[in-house]
Enzyme design. Structure first.
Site, PDB file in Angstrom:
ATOM      1  N   ASN A 290     -76.003 -52.692  33.349  1.00  0.00           N
ATOM      2  CA  ASN A 290     -75.768 -52.138  32.024  1.00  0.00           C
ATOM      3  C   ASN A 290     -76.874 -51.120  31.853  1.00  0.00           C
ATOM      4  O   ASN A 290     -77.999 -51.467  31.498  1.00  0.00           O
ATOM      5  CB  ASN A 290     -75.833 -53.225  30.944  1.00  0.00           C
ATOM      6  CG  ASN A 290     -75.613 -52.663  29.552  1.00  0.00           C
ATOM      7  OD1 ASN A 290     -75.597 -51.450  29.367  1.00  0.00           O
ATOM      8  ND2 ASN A 290     -75.469 -53.545  28.583  1.00  0.00           N
TER       9      ASN A 290
ATOM     10  N   ARG B  41     -70.044 -41.578  24.332  1.00  0.00           N
ATOM     11  CA  ARG B  41     -70.154 -42.834  25.068  1.00  0.00           C
ATOM     12  C   ARG B  41     -68.933 -43.107  25.949  1.00  0.00           C
ATOM     13  O   ARG B  41     -68.928 -44.044  26.736  1.00  0.00           O
ATOM     14  CB  ARG B  41     -70.354 -44.005  24.112  1.00  0.00           C
ATOM     15  CG  ARG B  41     -71.657 -43.955  23.358  1.00  0.00           C
ATOM     16  CD  ARG B  41     -71.863 -45.224  22.549  1.00  0.00           C
ATOM     17  NE  ARG B  41     -72.873 -45.048  21.533  1.00  0.00           N
ATOM     18  CZ  ARG B  41     -74.182 -45.166  21.733  1.00  0.00           C
ATOM     19  NH1 ARG B  41     -74.645 -45.477  22.931  1.00  0.00           N
ATOM     20  NH2 ARG B  41     -75.034 -44.977  20.753  1.00  0.00           N
TER      21      ARG B  41
ATOM     22  N   TYR C 174     -74.111 -55.063  18.629  1.00  0.00           N
ATOM     23  CA  TYR C 174     -74.549 -55.744  19.845  1.00  0.00           C
ATOM     24  C   TYR C 174     -74.692 -57.255  19.707  1.00  0.00           C
ATOM     25  O   TYR C 174     -74.959 -57.930  20.694  1.00  0.00           O
ATOM     26  CB  TYR C 174     -75.872 -55.145  20.331  1.00  0.00           C
ATOM     27  CG  TYR C 174     -75.765 -53.669  20.633  1.00  0.00           C
ATOM     28  CD1 TYR C 174     -75.037 -53.225  21.742  1.00  0.00           C
ATOM     29  CD2 TYR C 174     -76.353 -52.723  19.815  1.00  0.00           C
ATOM     30  CE1 TYR C 174     -74.921 -51.870  22.011  1.00  0.00           C
ATOM     31  CE2 TYR C 174     -76.238 -51.369  20.088  1.00  0.00           C
ATOM     32  CZ  TYR C 174     -75.525 -50.950  21.187  1.00  0.00           C
ATOM     33  OH  TYR C 174     -75.405 -49.616  21.448  1.00  0.00           O
TER      34      TYR C 174
ATOM     35  N   HIS D 176     -70.969 -53.479  29.728  1.00  0.00           N
ATOM     36  CA  HIS D 176     -71.434 -53.045  28.405  1.00  0.00           C
ATOM     37  C   HIS D 176     -71.089 -54.113  27.393  1.00  0.00           C
ATOM     38  O   HIS D 176     -70.009 -54.715  27.458  1.00  0.00           O
ATOM     39  CB  HIS D 176     -70.772 -51.729  27.990  1.00  0.00           C
ATOM     40  CG  HIS D 176     -71.084 -50.609  28.915  1.00  0.00           C
ATOM     41  ND1 HIS D 176     -72.287 -49.945  28.887  1.00  0.00           N
ATOM     42  CD2 HIS D 176     -70.374 -50.064  29.920  1.00  0.00           C
ATOM     43  CE1 HIS D 176     -72.297 -49.027  29.838  1.00  0.00           C
ATOM     44  NE2 HIS D 176     -71.153 -49.086  30.487  1.00  0.00           N
TER      45      HIS D 176
END
Length: 147
Positions: free
Chosen positions: A76, A113, A25, A102
């Site tokens: 998101n 996912r 991330y 995302h």
């Protein structure tokens, strides 16, 4: 056209950005993303309101309340993307153009996912560009709404 008001929603665990799995991330915090969104919104001459919640019900209430206040939504939903029919149904019910974003490319990650409940009712989906996914989502939504 009067100035557009857009709602930016971030779901579960996104409050941990900057420290949560930075290899996936990145090191940018959600506050950094919100600041970048506000700067980009000024350039685009729109208003953004940002909300993060780990609670599905709070996200649902924000979506329901958006109906009379916002012309677009950027979301998101985090893990709720892959699990929440309720968030999908709320977005569909309010009939506000929505862009799903995302940070990571969800299609390069675990199989679970790869499915999004939101994508079929969103005008578009942006994933894999890190914090810039939010900015790209904002630009795309504003372009869509101004047509």
């Amino acid at each position: 056209m009067s100035q557009l008001h857009l709602l930016v929603l971030s779901g579960a665990n996104l409050n941990l950005l900057g420290t949560r799995e930075p290899e996936i991330y990145g090191s940018v915090t959600l506050a950094d993303i919100h600041n970048s969104l506000e700067l980009e919104a000024q350039k685009l001459q729109v208003n953004v309101s940002c909300l993060q919640s780990n609670l599905e019900g709070e996200l649902l209430e924000a979506i329901h309340s958006a109906r009379n206040s916002y012309q677009g939504i950027i979301i998101n939903a985090g893990a709720y993307t892959h699990t929440s029919v309720a968030i999908r149904d709320a977005l569909s019910a309010v009939e506000i153009p929505t862009v799903e974003v995302h940070l990571s490319n969800i299609y390069q990650r675990e199989e679970f996912r790869h499915h999004s409940y939101i994508a079929p009712i969103a005008i578009g989906q942006i994933s894999g560009f890190g914090a810039n996914s939010y900015i790209l989502g904002l630009q795309a939504l504003v372009s869509y709404l101004k047509k």
